[in-house]
Design a protein around this motif. Sequence first.
Motif, short mmCIF file in Angstrom:
data_model
loop_
_atom_site.label_atom_id
_atom_site.label_comp_id
_atom_site.label_asym_id
_atom_site.label_seq_id
_atom_site.Cartn_x
_atom_site.Cartn_y
_atom_site.Cartn_z
N SER A 126 14.27 -5.25 -10.40
CA SER A 126 14.95 -6.31 -9.65
C SER A 126 14.26 -6.65 -8.34
CB SER A 126 16.40 -5.90 -9.38
OG SER A 126 16.44 -4.69 -8.63
N GLU A 127 13.13 -5.99 -8.08
CA GLU A 127 12.41 -6.24 -6.82
C GLU A 127 11.69 -7.58 -6.87
OE1 GLU A 127 9.06 -4.33 -9.23
OE2 GLU A 127 11.20 -4.81 -9.34
N SER A 128 11.39 -8.13 -5.71
CA SER A 128 10.66 -9.39 -5.66
C SER A 128 9.24 -9.18 -6.17
CB SER A 128 10.62 -9.92 -4.22
OG SER A 128 9.78 -9.09 -3.42
N TRP A 129 8.62 -10.29 -6.59
CA TRP A 129 7.24 -10.19 -7.06
C TRP A 129 6.31 -9.75 -5.92
CZ3 TRP A 129 5.54 -9.90 -11.83
CH2 TRP A 129 4.15 -9.98 -12.07
N GLU A 130 6.61 -10.18 -4.71
CA GLU A 130 5.79 -9.76 -3.57
C GLU A 130 5.86 -8.26 -3.37
OE1 GLU A 130 5.23 -10.63 1.24
OE2 GLU A 130 6.77 -11.72 0.09
N ASP A 131 7.06 -7.69 -3.48
CA ASP A 131 7.21 -6.24 -3.33
C ASP A 131 6.52 -5.51 -4.47
OD1 ASP A 131 8.32 -3.85 -2.09
OD2 ASP A 131 9.68 -3.75 -3.80
N TYR A 132 6.65 -6.04 -5.67
CA TYR A 132 5.98 -5.45 -6.83
C TYR A 132 4.47 -5.41 -6.62
CZ TYR A 132 3.80 -5.50 -11.47
OH TYR A 132 2.97 -5.24 -12.55
N MET A 133 3.89 -6.53 -6.17
CA MET A 133 2.45 -6.59 -5.97
C MET A 133 2.00 -5.69 -4.82
SD MET A 133 1.04 -8.36 -8.31
CE MET A 133 -0.59 -8.49 -7.58
N ALA A 134 2.84 -5.55 -3.81
CA ALA A 134 2.51 -4.65 -2.71
C ALA A 134 2.41 -3.21 -3.20
CB ALA A 134 3.55 -4.76 -1.60
N LYS A 135 3.33 -2.81 -4.08
CA LYS A 135 3.29 -1.46 -4.64
C LYS A 135 2.09 -1.29 -5.57
CE LYS A 135 7.06 0.19 -2.78
NZ LYS A 135 7.38 -0.95 -1.92
N LEU A 136 1.78 -2.34 -6.33
CA LEU A 136 0.65 -2.28 -7.26
C LEU A 136 -0.65 -2.08 -6.50
CD1 LEU A 136 -0.04 -2.61 -10.32
CD2 LEU A 136 -0.50 -5.01 -9.82
N ALA A 137 -0.84 -2.83 -5.42
CA ALA A 137 -2.05 -2.68 -4.62
C ALA A 137 -2.03 -1.37 -3.83
CB ALA A 137 -2.18 -3.87 -3.66
N GLY A 138 -0.87 -1.02 -3.30
CA GLY A 138 -0.76 0.19 -2.50
C GLY A 138 -1.03 1.46 -3.28
N ALA A 139 -0.75 1.44 -4.58
CA ALA A 139 -0.94 2.62 -5.42
C ALA A 139 -2.40 3.07 -5.45
CB ALA A 139 -0.44 2.34 -6.84
N VAL A 140 -3.33 2.12 -5.39
CA VAL A 140 -4.75 2.47 -5.48
C VAL A 140 -5.52 2.23 -4.19
CG1 VAL A 140 -4.94 2.22 -7.98
CG2 VAL A 140 -5.21 0.20 -6.52
N GLN A 141 -4.85 1.71 -3.17
CA GLN A 141 -5.51 1.46 -1.89
C GLN A 141 -6.16 2.71 -1.30
OE1 GLN A 141 -6.33 -1.33 -0.47
NE2 GLN A 141 -7.32 -0.22 1.21
N PRO A 142 -5.54 3.90 -1.42
CA PRO A 142 -6.16 5.10 -0.84
C PRO A 142 -7.51 5.46 -1.46
CG PRO A 142 -3.83 5.48 -1.28
CD PRO A 142 -4.20 4.20 -1.96
N TYR A 143 -7.84 4.82 -2.57
CA TYR A 143 -9.07 5.19 -3.28
C TYR A 143 -10.18 4.16 -3.11
CZ TYR A 143 -5.31 7.97 -5.09
OH TYR A 143 -4.22 8.79 -5.18
N ALA A 144 -10.10 3.42 -1.97
CA ALA A 144 -11.15 2.44 -1.67
C ALA A 144 -12.45 3.14 -1.31
CB ALA A 144 -10.70 1.55 -0.52
N HIS A 145 -12.35 4.38 -0.84
CA HIS A 145 -13.53 5.14 -0.43
C HIS A 145 -13.42 6.56 -0.98
CE1 HIS A 145 -14.38 1.83 2.29
NE2 HIS A 145 -13.15 1.94 2.77
N TYR A 146 -14.52 7.28 -0.97
CA TYR A 146 -14.50 8.67 -1.44
C TYR A 146 -13.94 9.54 -0.32
CZ TYR A 146 -15.73 13.09 -3.55
OH TYR A 146 -15.67 14.36 -4.08
N THR A 147 -12.67 9.84 -0.44
CA THR A 147 -11.98 10.66 0.54
C THR A 147 -11.44 11.91 -0.14
OG1 THR A 147 -9.88 9.57 0.07
CG2 THR A 147 -11.26 8.59 1.79
N SER A 148 -10.80 12.77 0.63
CA SER A 148 -10.21 13.97 0.04
C SER A 148 -9.12 13.62 -0.95
CB SER A 148 -9.65 14.87 1.15
OG SER A 148 -8.65 14.19 1.89
N GLN A 149 -8.45 12.46 -0.72
CA GLN A 149 -7.41 12.02 -1.66
C GLN A 149 -8.01 11.69 -3.02
OE1 GLN A 149 -6.06 9.06 1.35
NE2 GLN A 149 -4.02 9.57 0.62
N LEU A 150 -9.13 10.99 -3.02
CA LEU A 150 -9.79 10.64 -4.28
C LEU A 150 -10.39 11.88 -4.93
CD1 LEU A 150 -10.65 8.52 -6.32
CD2 LEU A 150 -12.66 8.04 -4.90
N ALA A 151 -10.92 12.79 -4.12
CA ALA A 151 -11.55 14.01 -4.65
C ALA A 151 -10.55 14.86 -5.43
CB ALA A 151 -12.16 14.82 -3.52
#
Length: 253
Positions: A126-151
Amino acid sequence: MPERDVPEWFARAEEAFDPIHKRVAAAIKKHDLPTQLSLAPQEAVYFFVHAMEIAYEANKAGIHANALSQTRYCIEALAIIELGMCRAKGREAILEKWLQGKASPGKIRQWLASEVWPSYGTGLWSESWEDYMAKLAGAVQPYAHYTSQLAQWQSRLHFASPGERTAYIESGPIVYDPQKATRITLYHSILNYTLGRIWLANSTATDSEFSGIVTRLGDALGKSRYLDGHQTDWDQQFWAMVWDGRTGSPHLE
């Protein structure tokens, strides 16, 4: 995985893959954009498909961190694909700015949120499309670079037995983790669902059969335990280490 262990969303994603990609490929060639802009959306489709193919093969081989890194590129290409499919006033100007290096994918998503997405309806729940897309992008945003999170996607967490809170981490050149592989596949399925929804929102044709395919996929995705039943922080289910709080062990659905 054995047939009885295949989640519904996986089966629905396989059913939807070809219909979605065929329609998007056809629609992107009818974008009615000026000649100097016409190649950008088509090339974004190629990039999206190739990035997902590379990610799929890496994920299947157990190279999960690299698969996730490639998967992140799909989000950025998705914004350019959407500019080629929507008919909102001003899309040529924002696409021109992107070609000139003056508009980031994030800026394009802001423009889409203002000019296009309000007509899309809700996301997976029931969330807005904007909120949905924010979560979709946010889910992989931490992996833009090779960090300890990606490792952390290069290792596997093992529990001695169900309910056991003592665990050890397996590390090596290639460590296949069925949970990580499943979650990356789930994300790919969400991306394809998003493509299908974008096509439906911008198509002038009535296609009830395709609408049903996309709706069934969305319903099945929304029931995945990995998304925790439409919690507002479902993007956090794509952190490296996720486990079932009730059993203390990784869940595999």
